[in-house]
Scaffold this motif. Sequence first.
Motif, mmCIF file in Angstrom:
data_model
loop_
_atom_site.group_PDB
_atom_site.id
_atom_site.type_symbol
_atom_site.label_atom_id
_atom_site.label_comp_id
_atom_site.label_asym_id
_atom_site.label_seq_id
_atom_site.Cartn_x
_atom_site.Cartn_y
_atom_site.Cartn_z
ATOM 1 N N SER A 33 30.825 124.699 123.449
ATOM 2 C CA SER A 33 31.952 125.780 122.995
ATOM 3 C C SER A 33 32.909 124.951 122.113
ATOM 4 O O SER A 33 33.688 124.124 122.418
ATOM 5 N N TRP A 34 32.885 125.210 120.798
ATOM 6 C CA TRP A 34 33.810 124.490 120.028
ATOM 7 C C TRP A 34 35.175 125.165 120.055
ATOM 8 O O TRP A 34 35.352 126.315 120.273
ATOM 9 N N GLN A 35 36.041 124.446 120.093
ATOM 10 C CA GLN A 35 37.432 125.059 120.395
ATOM 11 C C GLN A 35 37.970 125.274 118.790
ATOM 12 O O GLN A 35 38.565 124.389 118.246
ATOM 13 N N GLU A 36 37.869 126.493 118.366
ATOM 14 C CA GLU A 36 38.115 126.909 117.046
ATOM 15 C C GLU A 36 39.435 126.444 116.426
ATOM 16 O O GLU A 36 39.672 126.133 115.353
ATOM 17 N N ASP A 37 40.396 126.914 117.067
ATOM 18 C CA ASP A 37 41.679 126.394 116.718
ATOM 19 C C ASP A 37 42.159 125.026 116.703
ATOM 20 O O ASP A 37 43.160 124.653 116.398
ATOM 21 N N LEU A 38 41.144 123.970 117.302
ATOM 22 C CA LEU A 38 41.537 122.817 116.994
ATOM 23 C C LEU A 38 40.421 122.001 116.205
ATOM 24 O O LEU A 38 40.116 120.837 116.282
ATOM 25 N N ARG A 39 39.764 122.913 115.320
ATOM 26 C CA ARG A 39 38.804 122.193 114.493
ATOM 27 C C ARG A 39 39.641 121.331 113.418
ATOM 28 O O ARG A 39 40.255 121.959 112.726
ATOM 29 N N SER A 40 39.231 120.294 113.474
ATOM 30 C CA SER A 40 40.307 119.426 112.508
ATOM 31 C C SER A 40 39.412 118.246 111.739
ATOM 32 O O SER A 40 38.263 118.007 112.133
ATOM 33 N N LEU A 41 39.954 117.588 110.760
ATOM 34 C CA LEU A 41 39.396 116.436 110.135
ATOM 35 C C LEU A 41 40.208 115.268 110.326
ATOM 36 O O LEU A 41 41.679 115.550 110.042
ATOM 37 N N ALA A 42 39.687 114.174 110.542
ATOM 38 C CA ALA A 42 40.655 113.017 110.576
ATOM 39 C C ALA A 42 40.026 112.093 109.298
ATOM 40 O O ALA A 42 38.903 111.812 109.013
ATOM 41 N N TYR A 43 41.215 111.424 108.790
ATOM 42 C CA TYR A 43 41.019 110.533 107.678
ATOM 43 C C TYR A 43 41.962 109.347 107.832
ATOM 44 O O TYR A 43 43.109 109.324 108.032
ATOM 45 N N TRP A 44 41.265 107.975 107.777
ATOM 46 C CA TRP A 44 41.952 107.039 108.494
ATOM 47 C C TRP A 44 41.879 105.677 107.752
ATOM 48 O O TRP A 44 40.271 105.485 107.139
ATOM 49 N N THR A 45 42.417 104.676 107.574
ATOM 50 C CA THR A 45 42.292 103.377 107.084
ATOM 51 C C THR A 45 43.327 102.352 107.613
ATOM 52 O O THR A 45 43.802 102.769 108.497
ATOM 53 N N TYR A 46 43.443 101.007 107.027
ATOM 54 C CA TYR A 46 44.106 99.960 107.660
ATOM 55 C C TYR A 46 45.319 99.597 106.731
ATOM 56 O O TYR A 46 44.650 99.450 105.318
ATOM 57 N N PHE A 47 46.474 99.371 107.018
ATOM 58 C CA PHE A 47 47.481 98.671 106.194
ATOM 59 C C PHE A 47 48.003 97.228 106.739
ATOM 60 O O PHE A 47 48.171 97.355 107.811
ATOM 61 N N ALA B 215 43.004 124.022 100.537
ATOM 62 C CA ALA B 215 43.930 123.375 99.478
ATOM 63 C C ALA B 215 43.434 123.152 98.228
ATOM 64 O O ALA B 215 42.376 123.243 98.019
ATOM 65 N N ASP B 216 44.325 123.081 97.360
ATOM 66 C CA ASP B 216 43.952 122.778 96.100
ATOM 67 C C ASP B 216 43.860 121.094 95.439
ATOM 68 O O ASP B 216 43.456 120.860 94.327
ATOM 69 N N VAL B 217 43.845 120.511 96.460
ATOM 70 C CA VAL B 217 43.467 119.046 96.465
ATOM 71 C C VAL B 217 42.713 118.423 97.571
ATOM 72 O O VAL B 217 42.234 119.191 98.556
ATOM 73 N N ASN B 218 42.238 117.267 97.471
ATOM 74 C CA ASN B 218 41.429 116.735 98.425
ATOM 75 C C ASN B 218 41.902 116.126 99.309
ATOM 76 O O ASN B 218 43.293 115.666 99.406
ATOM 77 N N ILE B 219 41.213 115.645 100.466
ATOM 78 C CA ILE B 219 41.834 114.904 101.806
ATOM 79 C C ILE B 219 42.523 113.696 101.368
ATOM 80 O O ILE B 219 43.700 113.478 102.122
ATOM 81 N N ALA B 220 42.162 112.932 100.469
ATOM 82 C CA ALA B 220 43.071 111.820 99.845
ATOM 83 C C ALA B 220 44.369 111.840 99.431
ATOM 84 O O ALA B 220 45.109 111.469 99.599
ATOM 85 N N GLU B 221 44.252 113.083 98.662
ATOM 86 C CA GLU B 221 45.569 113.580 98.072
ATOM 87 C C GLU B 221 46.600 114.219 99.440
ATOM 88 O O GLU B 221 47.551 113.866 99.076
ATOM 89 N N LEU B 222 46.008 114.800 100.044
ATOM 90 C CA LEU B 222 46.898 115.346 101.345
ATOM 91 C C LEU B 222 47.177 114.216 101.948
ATOM 92 O O LEU B 222 48.666 114.187 102.452
ATOM 93 N N TYR B 223 46.465 113.442 102.279
ATOM 94 C CA TYR B 223 46.994 112.070 102.878
ATOM 95 C C TYR B 223 48.200 111.463 102.288
ATOM 96 O O TYR B 223 49.117 111.165 102.903
ATOM 97 N N ALA B 224 47.919 110.996 100.914
ATOM 98 C CA ALA B 224 49.012 110.476 100.049
ATOM 99 C C ALA B 224 50.441 111.408 100.101
ATOM 100 O O ALA B 224 51.466 110.707 100.443
ATOM 101 N N ARG B 225 50.047 112.540 99.927
ATOM 102 C CA ARG B 225 51.325 113.688 100.127
ATOM 103 C C ARG B 225 52.046 113.657 101.637
ATOM 104 O O ARG B 225 53.116 113.489 101.458
ATOM 105 N N GLY B 226 51.396 113.533 102.539
ATOM 106 C CA GLY B 226 51.840 113.502 103.879
ATOM 107 C C GLY B 226 52.636 111.916 103.964
ATOM 108 O O GLY B 226 53.862 112.265 104.585
#
Length: 429
Positions: free
Chosen positions: A187-201, A251-262
């Motif tokens: 049973s997928w929890q539809e309200d918590l369907r997310s995408l994670a995008y990560w790296t290291y600094f 969104a009108d941008v991709n996940i990398a741009e959302l990351y940078a914007r955030g």
Amino acid sequence: MADPTGSGTAGDEFFDVVIVGGGPAGSCTAGQLAQRGHRVLVLERETFPRYHIGESLITGMLSVMEDLGLLERLEAYGFPKKNGLSLVWGAKRELWNVNFAELGGPYPYSYHVRRADFDKLLLDRAAELGAEVRFQATVGLPVIEDGRVVGVSYTIGDEAPRVVRAALVVDASGQARALTRHLATISWQEDLRSLAYWTYFSPTGDLPAGQEGNILVEKVTDGWFWAIPVGTTPPTLSVGYVTPTETVKAADVNIAELYARGVAESRQLKHLLAGAEQVDQFRTTRDWSYLTDRFSGPGWLAVGDAGAFIDPLFSGGVCLSILASHPAARAADVAVRRPDLAERALEGYHAGYHEMVSGFLEYVRFFYNPNRDVEDYFQQAEAMMAFNEQLGSAREAFIAVISGTAAMSTYFDIPDATPAAAAAEGERV
């Protein structure tokens, strides 16, 4: 111990318990069963050490580490200590924090780990305790006879398929769900369907005084960030961005741009990253948060992500997996030693695990509203922990929930199969 005589066909191997997957859930279950004297086989698809996300651990799982004799080894690894949680969350969007030590329990801190090292430590300990581990093992279908799982088929490399039989089979294969995809309904929890995008600094800045070693969780408009101090020389952060899948689609941008914007929008994170450079590639994963309708059945049980995965907001994934290994090992022990009690033990495990995960899921949903006052998050945790009279305040209840300590209070109704209990039962009869 189960008797293999007559339980399989010629050429099939037999173990008391076969565990599919050697991650934290599988290795901790294997180690505890080996401590109980069972013949355990772990089938692991990869070769360790291997990369895995999920570096930030909470204190709730340290009791299992102590039972496995691993606390001193964890400390000796030199992993950065995790003292608590710092957040930019809530209606005021101000930085606030809590520390595990406020509970006054035996574990005032946990660790931020390199999962490759941590997972290998756990699996090596399981082998040291007596479990057999086979790497590069691809598990196929469960072997089912008369409605009961009695083993699994698997291959190693290019070798011919094999069948191994067992009194009990444990699915600890993580999100691959090698067995539960055939044995349970997800049973997928539809309200918590997310995408994670990560790296290291690195090199990165520090949180304010008194918050050193904390994980930072910061809400931004379209999602939230984690920042985990995975290294100290030089200071290095794992920085991940979690956003609803629908947000990315719309969104009108991709996940990398959302990351940078955030990052640019953030109030605290951007200061930690000022002057830092990206030192690794970006990685991504999706479809978080699901439950299976069954955590056990005739001849099998699921532990860890094979049965459920809850949003990573509080770094609970590894902790819940390791915590569940304790009742999983208890239930498996009963199922092997006392087949007459197997159904009751496995049902008790299912009910308790479902309660533990559902309670955590309910609280994550409440917390995901970022516009509440901080005190509201505390009070909701207090209501969730109302049965625990040892907690002195709503703030302590919140720490108990996000540290995984609350999960230890979940009641698993699993019968006792020790020789003393069996003797007592015989006397009553």
